[in-house]
Design a protein around this motif. Structure first.
Motif, short mmCIF file in Angstrom:
data_model
loop_
_atom_site.label_atom_id
_atom_site.label_comp_id
_atom_site.label_asym_id
_atom_site.label_seq_id
_atom_site.Cartn_x
_atom_site.Cartn_y
_atom_site.Cartn_z
N PHE A 156 10.82 -44.24 22.20
CA PHE A 156 9.87 -45.25 22.59
C PHE A 156 9.80 -45.87 21.21
N LYS A 157 9.86 -47.17 21.51
CA LYS A 157 9.78 -47.88 19.90
C LYS A 157 8.75 -48.98 20.08
N ALA A 158 8.47 -49.51 18.99
CA ALA A 158 7.49 -50.47 18.77
C ALA A 158 7.67 -51.89 19.73
N GLU A 159 9.10 -52.17 19.93
CA GLU A 159 9.59 -53.38 20.62
C GLU A 159 8.93 -52.84 22.15
N HIS A 160 8.97 -51.65 22.70
CA HIS A 160 8.43 -51.30 23.85
C HIS A 160 7.03 -51.80 23.96
N VAL A 161 6.41 -51.43 23.15
CA VAL A 161 5.06 -51.94 23.03
C VAL A 161 4.71 -53.02 23.06
N LYS A 162 5.72 -53.96 22.34
CA LYS A 162 5.29 -55.34 22.46
C LYS A 162 5.62 -55.97 23.79
N GLN A 163 6.44 -55.45 24.48
CA GLN A 163 7.01 -55.78 25.78
C GLN A 163 5.69 -55.57 26.65
N LEU A 164 5.18 -54.19 26.51
CA LEU A 164 4.20 -53.99 27.62
C LEU A 164 2.92 -54.96 27.11
N ALA A 165 2.75 -55.47 26.13
CA ALA A 165 1.65 -56.21 25.78
C ALA A 165 1.97 -57.78 26.51
N GLU A 166 3.08 -57.96 26.60
CA GLU A 166 3.67 -59.24 27.30
C GLU A 166 3.24 -59.27 28.87
N LEU A 167 3.36 -58.15 29.26
CA LEU A 167 3.17 -57.94 30.71
C LEU A 167 1.63 -57.97 31.24
N PHE A 168 0.84 -57.86 30.42
CA PHE A 168 -0.77 -57.82 30.44
C PHE A 168 -1.16 -58.87 31.44
N ILE A 169 -1.89 -58.83 32.26
CA ILE A 169 -2.36 -60.07 33.05
C ILE A 169 -3.90 -60.10 32.93
N PRO A 170 -4.31 -61.08 32.29
CA PRO A 170 -5.58 -61.14 31.70
C PRO A 170 -6.73 -61.15 32.96
#
Length: 192
Positions: A114-128
């Motif tokens: 589980f990498k930092a790039e995965h955390v970034k991808q998770l952030a991109e999926l957030f629906i405000p």
């Protein structure tokens, strides 16, 4: 189709997934249940789910537990379908940023990174902002030792909510609540 999405480090062999699958089988609706092994990379997990959703005949409902609930929230918004969320992660990028490392799933000794790039991808999926909160059913346990049930309750304001005092993150009593879950999923005219 009921697309079941497991949580971080989990799998389709999880207790909740198996309970839901067996209950649908007992109702004669086992063919509606699809529970894929989700890839580690969030982008890949979402791509897989979108491909599976395209194959849905009839209505689609997405069930997700923990990280799977985070994915289900995103997918319900994008696909304009209903979702059942079981102790969903609300801020997955924040919560999983502490999990960077080589890990194994709970049902296999096979390692994954589980990498930092995965955390970034998770952030991109957030629906405000959720539109149509009525499309969601939340099941949250007040004894969740991993995620904050009050964040869940606030996030899904306007959704149907079942908040249970004695349930932890595993939500082992899922079977008790399946009548309400199935009523939400199969209720005619419930297109949110």
């Amino acid at each position: 189709m009921i697309l079941y999405l497991h949580g971080f480090r989990s799998s389709p062999q999880s207790a909740k997934a198996q309970i839901v699958a067996h209950a649908l089988q007992a109702r004669g609706q086992g063919d509606l249940f699809v529970a894929p092994q989700l890839p580690v990379a969030p982008r890949d997990a979402i791509a897989l789910c979108l491909d599976l959703a395209k194959q849905a005949q009839g209505e689609l409902c997405i069930m997700g537990s923990s990280l799977g609930g985070y994915y289900a929230t995103y997918l319900a918004q994008v696909l304009d379908c209903r979702a059942v969320l079981i102790n969903p992660s609300i801020y997955a990028a924040r919560d999983l940023s502490t999990q960077l490392d080589v890990r194994t799933t709970f049902y296999s000794d096979e390692p994954f990174h589980f990498k930092a790039e995965h955390v970034k991808q998770l952030a991109e999926l957030f629906i405000p902002q959720l539109n149509k909160p009525e499309r969601y059913l939340l099941l949250a346990g007040k004894r969740d030792e991993v995620l904050d049930w009050q964040e869940m309750q606030a996030r899904y304001l306007g959704a149907q909510q079942i908040i249970v005092d004695d349930q932890d993150h595993a939500f082992a009593a899922i079977e008790t609540y399946l009548p309400e879950v199935f009523e939400f999923i199969f209720k005619l005219g419930n297109n949110a």
